[in-house]
Design a protein around this motif. Structure first.
Motif, PDB file in Angstrom:
ATOM      1  N   PRO A   1     -15.436  29.868  34.252  1.00  0.00           N
ATOM      2  CA  PRO A   1     -15.061  28.853  33.262  1.00  0.00           C
ATOM      3  C   PRO A   1     -13.539  28.743  33.149  1.00  0.00           C
ATOM      4  N   TYR A   2     -13.070  27.586  32.701  1.00  0.00           N
ATOM      5  CA  TYR A   2     -11.632  27.383  32.544  1.00  0.00           C
ATOM      6  C   TYR A   2     -11.392  26.235  31.584  1.00  0.00           C
TER       7      TYR A   2
ATOM      8  N   TYR B   1      -4.582  23.003  29.310  1.00  0.00           N
ATOM      9  CA  TYR B   1      -3.902  22.342  28.197  1.00  0.00           C
ATOM     10  C   TYR B   1      -2.437  22.155  28.574  1.00  0.00           C
ATOM     11  N   ALA B   2      -2.049  20.910  28.777  1.00  0.00           N
ATOM     12  CA  ALA B   2      -0.652  20.561  29.067  1.00  0.00           C
ATOM     13  C   ALA B   2      -0.069  21.386  30.208  1.00  0.00           C
ATOM     14  N   GLY B   3      -0.867  21.637  31.234  1.00  0.00           N
ATOM     15  CA  GLY B   3      -0.379  22.379  32.387  1.00  0.00           C
ATOM     16  C   GLY B   3      -0.625  23.872  32.339  1.00  0.00           C
ATOM     17  N   LEU B   4      -1.165  24.362  31.233  1.00  0.00           N
ATOM     18  CA  LEU B   4      -1.515  25.779  31.114  1.00  0.00           C
ATOM     19  C   LEU B   4      -2.995  25.949  31.452  1.00  0.00           C
ATOM     20  N   VAL B   5      -3.295  26.819  32.396  1.00  0.00           N
ATOM     21  CA  VAL B   5      -4.673  27.021  32.854  1.00  0.00           C
ATOM     22  C   VAL B   5      -5.172  28.361  32.312  1.00  0.00           C
ATOM     23  N   PHE B   6      -6.263  28.313  31.537  1.00  0.00           N
ATOM     24  CA  PHE B   6      -6.803  29.504  30.893  1.00  0.00           C
ATOM     25  C   PHE B   6      -8.177  29.837  31.469  1.00  0.00           C
ATOM     26  N   VAL B   7      -8.407  31.126  31.727  1.00  0.00           N
ATOM     27  CA  VAL B   7      -9.697  31.595  32.245  1.00  0.00           C
ATOM     28  C   VAL B   7     -10.068  32.890  31.536  1.00  0.00           C
ATOM     29  N   PRO B   8     -11.373  33.233  31.508  1.00  0.00           N
ATOM     30  CA  PRO B   8     -11.754  34.541  30.972  1.00  0.00           C
ATOM     31  C   PRO B   8     -11.374  35.630  31.970  1.00  0.00           C
ATOM     32  N   PHE B   9     -11.051  36.796  31.475  1.00  0.00           N
ATOM     33  CA  PHE B   9     -10.637  37.907  32.330  1.00  0.00           C
ATOM     34  C   PHE B   9     -11.868  38.655  32.822  1.00  0.00           C
ATOM     35  N   VAL B  10     -12.069  38.646  34.134  1.00  0.00           N
ATOM     36  CA  VAL B  10     -13.103  39.453  34.780  1.00  0.00           C
ATOM     37  C   VAL B  10     -12.419  40.307  35.849  1.00  0.00           C
ATOM     38  N   GLU B  11     -13.000  41.446  36.151  1.00  0.00           N
ATOM     39  CA  GLU B  11     -12.346  42.372  37.088  1.00  0.00           C
ATOM     40  C   GLU B  11     -12.036  41.749  38.451  1.00  0.00           C
ATOM     41  N   PRO B  12     -12.929  40.923  39.043  1.00  0.00           N
ATOM     42  CA  PRO B  12     -12.598  40.337  40.344  1.00  0.00           C
ATOM     43  C   PRO B  12     -11.308  39.512  40.343  1.00  0.00           C
ATOM     44  N   TYR B  13     -10.831  39.084  39.180  1.00  0.00           N
ATOM     45  CA  TYR B  13      -9.562  38.356  39.113  1.00  0.00           C
ATOM     46  C   TYR B  13      -8.437  39.192  39.725  1.00  0.00           C
TER      47      TYR B  13
ATOM     48  N   TYR C   1      -3.033  16.964  40.560  1.00  0.00           N
ATOM     49  CA  TYR C   1      -3.660  18.085  41.256  1.00  0.00           C
ATOM     50  C   TYR C   1      -5.123  17.824  41.598  1.00  0.00           C
ATOM     51  N   ARG C   2      -5.583  16.601  41.327  1.00  0.00           N
ATOM     52  CA  ARG C   2      -6.955  16.191  41.645  1.00  0.00           C
ATOM     53  C   ARG C   2      -7.987  17.160  41.050  1.00  0.00           C
ATOM     54  N   ILE C   3      -7.792  17.467  39.781  1.00  0.00           N
ATOM     55  CA  ILE C   3      -8.717  18.326  39.046  1.00  0.00           C
ATOM     56  C   ILE C   3      -9.698  17.415  38.314  1.00  0.00           C
ATOM     57  N   PRO C   4     -11.008  17.596  38.489  1.00  0.00           N
ATOM     58  CA  PRO C   4     -11.977  16.642  37.950  1.00  0.00           C
ATOM     59  C   PRO C   4     -12.060  16.590  36.430  1.00  0.00           C
ATOM     60  N   ALA C   5     -11.766  17.695  35.743  1.00  0.00           N
ATOM     61  CA  ALA C   5     -11.904  17.714  34.285  1.00  0.00           C
ATOM     62  C   ALA C   5     -10.947  18.734  33.703  1.00  0.00           C
ATOM     63  N   ALA C   6     -10.595  18.526  32.439  1.00  0.00           N
ATOM     64  CA  ALA C   6      -9.665  19.434  31.774  1.00  0.00           C
ATOM     65  C   ALA C   6     -10.337  20.739  31.350  1.00  0.00           C
ATOM     66  N   ALA C   7     -11.665  20.799  31.448  1.00  0.00           N
ATOM     67  CA  ALA C   7     -12.392  22.020  31.097  1.00  0.00           C
ATOM     68  C   ALA C   7     -13.654  22.102  31.937  1.00  0.00           C
ATOM     69  N   SER C   8     -14.150  23.302  32.126  1.00  0.00           N
ATOM     70  CA  SER C   8     -15.381  23.494  32.881  1.00  0.00           C
ATOM     71  C   SER C   8     -16.564  22.922  32.101  1.00  0.00           C
ATOM     72  N   PRO C   9     -17.665  22.582  32.798  1.00  0.00           N
ATOM     73  CA  PRO C   9     -18.792  21.919  32.125  1.00  0.00           C
ATOM     74  C   PRO C   9     -19.336  22.665  30.915  1.00  0.00           C
TER      75      PRO C   9
END
Length: 240
Positions: free
Chosen positions: A94-95, A98-110, A224-232
């Protein structure tokens, strides 16, 4: 017996045990001052072995000394949820942006993006969260500022990627879903959003003007051709 120096807030024992209790017996076995119990004539094992023999949702009997009084307790047994999930299988991360800041949940594979030696090469504060972080409440999962996409709003903040987000406008960030809802609410209420991120030596603050944030977000999605500002799962869309 052994003194209990702390109880995880999300553990089933949190409602029954207190810091400072002395564990003197576990599942019918007397516990020595080194945390061991006797098996056979001359062998001893750690009391943790008795807990590992139990299945999730079973109970284990404890006898503790509290303020000079002995108490007998039945404590449920279940694995503690890790603060940082060790895996993320068969689903996109998930992501939201906001105004160029990309936020994701922290998981170990990151952290595996830093290679096989991620424990040495990845940011130290993130490695420590994986190795020793503990939840303060059941829904807690740290959020990372994963990327800072270049835009007028993010000028000067590009070096703050790969940081944990601590708060927005002074309100604590608990997990990605809660943070997304928080940002949506504050966007409508405030002139600026202040994202506090964890840094060595003290937190840094990223200030974003809400009056132009949505306009810049649209430009970034197009660039950046990103389809949406947030994951579904966050924006209520269904995947096609």
């Amino acid at each position: 017996g052994v003194r209990i120096r702390g109880v995880a807030p999300t553990a089933p024992a949190a409602a029954l045990l207190r810091t400072g209790d002395v564990l003197v017996e576990l599942d019918g076995h007397a516990i020595a001052n080194d945390g061991s119990f006797a098996i056979g004539g001359q062998e001893r094992l750690s009391f943790a072995h008795l807990i590992h023999l139990k299945f999730a949702h079973q109970t284990i009997g404890l006898r503790v000394l509290r303020a000079g009084e002995e108490l007998e307790l039945e404590v449920p047994v279940r694995p503690l949820q890790r603060l940082i999930p060790p895996t993320a299988y068969d689903e996109p991360l998930p992501y939201f942006i906001y105004a160029g800041l990309v936020f994701v949940p922290f998981v170990e594979p990151y952290l595996h993006e830093w290679g096989d030696d991620w424990q040495q090469d990845a940011p130290h504060e993130l490695v420590q969260l994986v190795l020793s972080g503990a939840q303060s409440e059941a829904a807690e999962q740290p959020v990372l500022l994963s990327r800072v996409l270049p835009s007028p709003q993010t000028a000067g903040y590009l070096t703050l990627a790969d940081r944990r987000v601590l708060s927005v406008n002074g309100e604590r960030v608990l997990n990605l879903r809660q943070m997304h809802a928080l940002v949506q609410r504050l966007q409508a209420e405030c002139d600026h959003l202040a994202f506090e991120v964890q840094c060595v030596g003290g937190p840094a603050v990223i200030a974003i003007d809400t009056s132009t944030a949505e306009q810049e977000a649209k430009a970034i999605l197009e660039t950046y051709r990103i389809p949406a500002a947030a994951s579904p799962d966050l924006c209520g869309q269904s995947e096609t």
